[in-house]
Scaffold this active site. Sequence first.
Site, PDB file in Angstrom:
ATOM      1  N   ARG A 107     -15.540   1.681  -0.812  1.00 34.94           N
ATOM      2  CA  ARG A 107     -15.187   0.412  -0.316  1.00 34.94           C
ATOM      3  C   ARG A 107     -15.104   0.582   1.517  1.00 34.94           C
ATOM      4  NH1 ARG A 107      -9.758  -2.721  -1.187  1.00 34.94           N
ATOM      5  NH2 ARG A 107      -9.001  -1.090   0.058  1.00 34.94           N
TER       6      ARG A 107
ATOM      7  N   ARG B 136       2.836  -9.798  -0.587  1.00 36.16           N
ATOM      8  CA  ARG B 136       2.595  -8.858  -1.764  1.00 36.16           C
ATOM      9  C   ARG B 136       3.652  -7.578  -1.253  1.00 36.16           C
ATOM     10  NH1 ARG B 136      -3.303  -5.814  -1.141  1.00 36.16           N
ATOM     11  NH2 ARG B 136      -2.391  -3.986  -2.043  1.00 36.16           N
TER      12      ARG B 136
ATOM     13  N   HIS C  96       0.776  -1.248   0.132  1.00 37.12           N
ATOM     14  CA  HIS C  96       0.055  -0.144   0.020  1.00 37.12           C
ATOM     15  C   HIS C  96       0.904   1.317  -0.001  1.00 37.12           C
ATOM     16  CE1 HIS C  96      -3.294  -2.897   0.806  1.00 37.12           C
ATOM     17  NE2 HIS C  96      -3.998  -1.962   0.113  1.00 37.12           N
TER      18      HIS C  96
ATOM     19  N   CYS D 198     -10.026  -3.938  -9.968  1.00 33.41           N
ATOM     20  CA  CYS D 198      -9.435  -2.637  -9.540  1.00 33.41           C
ATOM     21  C   CYS D 198      -8.266  -2.935  -8.803  1.00 33.41           C
ATOM     22  CB  CYS D 198     -10.629  -2.032  -8.435  1.00 33.41           C
ATOM     23  SG  CYS D 198     -10.773  -3.154  -6.889  1.00 33.41           S
TER      24      CYS D 198
ATOM     25  N   ASN E 286      -4.509  -7.388  -6.402  1.00 35.42           N
ATOM     26  CA  ASN E 286      -3.302  -7.169  -5.648  1.00 35.42           C
ATOM     27  C   ASN E 286      -3.248  -8.475  -4.653  1.00 35.42           C
ATOM     28  OD1 ASN E 286      -3.071  -5.077  -7.083  1.00 35.42           O
ATOM     29  ND2 ASN E 286      -3.885  -3.534  -5.357  1.00 35.42           N
ATOM     30  N   ASP E 287      -4.503  -8.733  -3.982  1.00 38.11           N
ATOM     31  CA  ASP E 287      -4.598  -9.652  -2.953  1.00 38.11           C
ATOM     32  C   ASP E 287      -5.039 -11.094  -3.605  1.00 38.11           C
ATOM     33  OD1 ASP E 287      -4.038  -8.507  -0.134  1.00 38.11           O
ATOM     34  OD2 ASP E 287      -6.049  -7.479  -0.676  1.00 38.11           O
TER      35      ASP E 287
ATOM     36  N   GLU F 204     -11.228 -11.087  -4.051  1.00 37.47           N
ATOM     37  CA  GLU F 204      -9.588 -10.962  -3.785  1.00 37.47           C
ATOM     38  C   GLU F 204      -9.023 -12.134  -3.010  1.00 37.47           C
ATOM     39  OE1 GLU F 204      -8.648  -7.310  -1.767  1.00 37.47           O
ATOM     40  OE2 GLU F 204     -10.507  -7.154  -0.426  1.00 37.47           O
TER      41      GLU F 204
ATOM     42  N   ARG G 182     -10.498   3.855  -1.366  1.00 31.57           N
ATOM     43  CA  ARG G 182     -10.149   3.188  -0.064  1.00 31.57           C
ATOM     44  C   ARG G 182     -10.056   3.878   1.237  1.00 31.57           C
ATOM     45  NH1 ARG G 182      -5.977   1.596  -4.171  1.00 31.57           N
ATOM     46  NH2 ARG G 182      -5.667  -0.700  -4.025  1.00 31.57           N
TER      47      ARG G 182
HETATM   48  C1  PEP Z   1      -6.618  -5.480  -4.282  1.00 32.08           C
HETATM   49  O1  PEP Z   1      -6.381  -6.350  -3.342  1.00 32.08           O
HETATM   50  O2  PEP Z   1      -6.476  -5.773  -5.533  1.00 32.08           O
HETATM   51  C2  PEP Z   1      -7.246  -4.149  -3.835  1.00 32.08           C
HETATM   52  C3  PEP Z   1      -7.615  -3.424  -5.053  1.00 32.08           C
HETATM   53  O3  PEP Z   1      -7.232  -3.771  -2.574  1.00 32.08           O
HETATM   54  P1  PEP Z   1      -6.054  -3.262  -1.776  1.00 32.08           P
HETATM   55  O4  PEP Z   1      -4.879  -3.065  -2.810  1.00 32.08           O
HETATM   56  O5  PEP Z   1      -6.334  -2.008  -1.142  1.00 32.08           O
HETATM   57  O6  PEP Z   1      -5.873  -4.472  -0.827  1.00 32.08           O
HETATM   58 MG    MG Z   2      -6.985  -5.956  -1.346  1.00 30.81          MG
END
Ligand code: PEP
Ligand code: MG
Length: 587
Positions: A335, A468, A192, A505, A457-458, A434, A299
């Site tokens: 979210r 990650r 993040h 996303c 991402n997750d 995710e 977020r």
């Molecule tokens: C993801 O996990 O792809 C996502 C968009 O959420 P975050 O990056 O905030 O965990």
């Molecule tokens: Mg996520």
Amino acid sequence: MLVFKGLPVSPGIAIGNVMVVDDDLRRVPRRTIRTSKVKDEIARLDTAIAASIAELNLVHEEAKREMGGETAKIFLFHVGMLADKSLINPIRKAIETTLVNAEYAVSQAFVDLAAKFMANPDSVFATKVNDIEDLAHRLLKHLGGDDRNARFRQVDPQTIVIARDLTPSQAAAFDRQRILAFATDLGGKTSHTAIIARALDLPAVVGCQALLKYARDGMAVILDGDRGTVTFNPDLASIDEYRRIKENSRLFRLSLTEIADLPSVTADGTPVGLLGNIELPEEAGKVLTAGGSGVGLYRTEYLYLTGNSEPSEEDHYNAYRTCIELVKGRELTIRTVDLGADKYTQAQEEIPERNPFLGCRSIRYCLLNLPMFKRQIRALLRASSLGPIKVMFPLITSLGELRHAKYLINDTMEELEEEGIAFDRSIKLGMMVEVPSAALLADLFAREVDFFSIGTNDLVQYTLAVDRTNERVAHLYNPTHPAVIKLIKDVSRSGRRHHIPVSCCGEAAADPEFALLLLGLGLRTLSVTSSAIAPLKRMIRSVTISQCERIARQAMSLDSDVQVAAFLRDQARKIVPEAFDGRSAEA
Ligand code: PEP
Ligand code: MG
């Protein structure tokens, strides 16, 4: 001149001077104080000790409730250390006799103590070193006042921050007029902190591994967020070269501004929703200027990370109202808070988890902290009367969780109705997909939500078991892994079957090569960081859906992430060479 290589996570070039941010106790600066100030300095130390003890007692109480008495005892051990004269008296004495600031005296005493513990042949002592460091940091925090991030607002102009690691809230606290870029030894592309860097247009390189061994305050440095390099003490030729690249890159970005106002449709006329991801409400306007047609992911946890206290219902409401006003009736997906893992509040920081990405994160944290979650839900529902919004729940892994969250929404609706407060009863509720369990059960989930948003991402980290944020396994973190592609395809298919929209996303959607694949897998909405919107629109406008479908079919016949990545790169460069102009010129 010395060049370090890391992961390029936020594009752009910065030329400036180093500010080292290091929580290593051995680097706490030494200041000489006047004899007349010794008393004040010792008083400062005593106040900090008292504040630390008071805080530890509170932490102990909370930990006892959450983890049980035995585990919580560790904090009593910390209190015991602070009351131990054999540790504290030498610190007082050092201030008095060597005329040093309290921070320095504390750091030296704790460094010595940690060294003694490490040298002890009994391994139990070595395991206590973390406790010693933890306690030292607590004491230093109280010596420094309450504002943990003040140091990021008192910096010289043209600063480039070099750190072992940075939290998202530290990066969000940067003085943007003075801090040009940052590089860290730890971290991954979708951590993040990297996401915040892209949101703030702050060039960044992470995972460099050894910067701190070399970097010193004030050193000249060039940071290249496109190639992932950090050059200390650059020679004149390099500075000239980078000034030229910087100018080219500025011209390239300028050329993209023409695209912002054009529609986001493929060459064969299929509309593709192109939305923006935001972390702060004010960014909503930036998304529209960049050519996005709304916000696909807000977020909201950043409300917790940018302030010093927990946001109230009004704080939530005001943030949502700002967004609604800025998007002017276009799409806005908010979210619910996704705290935990690498985004933690001060309260969460007090009770660290061993595996925070697998721990009390996100919707789990909300469902365990109902008063906090209810505050957000009330604010969301109240805001829904001001303009169209959608609400999305993160990290859903089971139907039970989803139903619990939806129940809270319904319950709050009843409450508001009784109070005569307006809200939108038909507000759309969706979920992030995710976690593999959610992707595998997409058919079940699709019956109970209005939309899906795939969070690669997750999804990548949980499918491939790759943290990650960990630079050591960054090479294994690949959205092009066939297992990930299969899950995305299945979710897309479930969405179609149940007539609910599916978007993506995650950061991977911003990569034009991967976006080709997503379109080919049936997705028609992508939500990305603002700066990626124009390049992505250029790609979308140059490709047909049947080309994307052919690419997806072929990609799915390959059996390794490396093959898929190479294939996508090849195809994308053949089909839309112009979408890669800027990158090939700079890469
Ligand atoms: C993801 O996990 O792809 C996502 C968009 O959420 P975050 O990056 O905030 O965990
Ligand atoms: Mg996520």
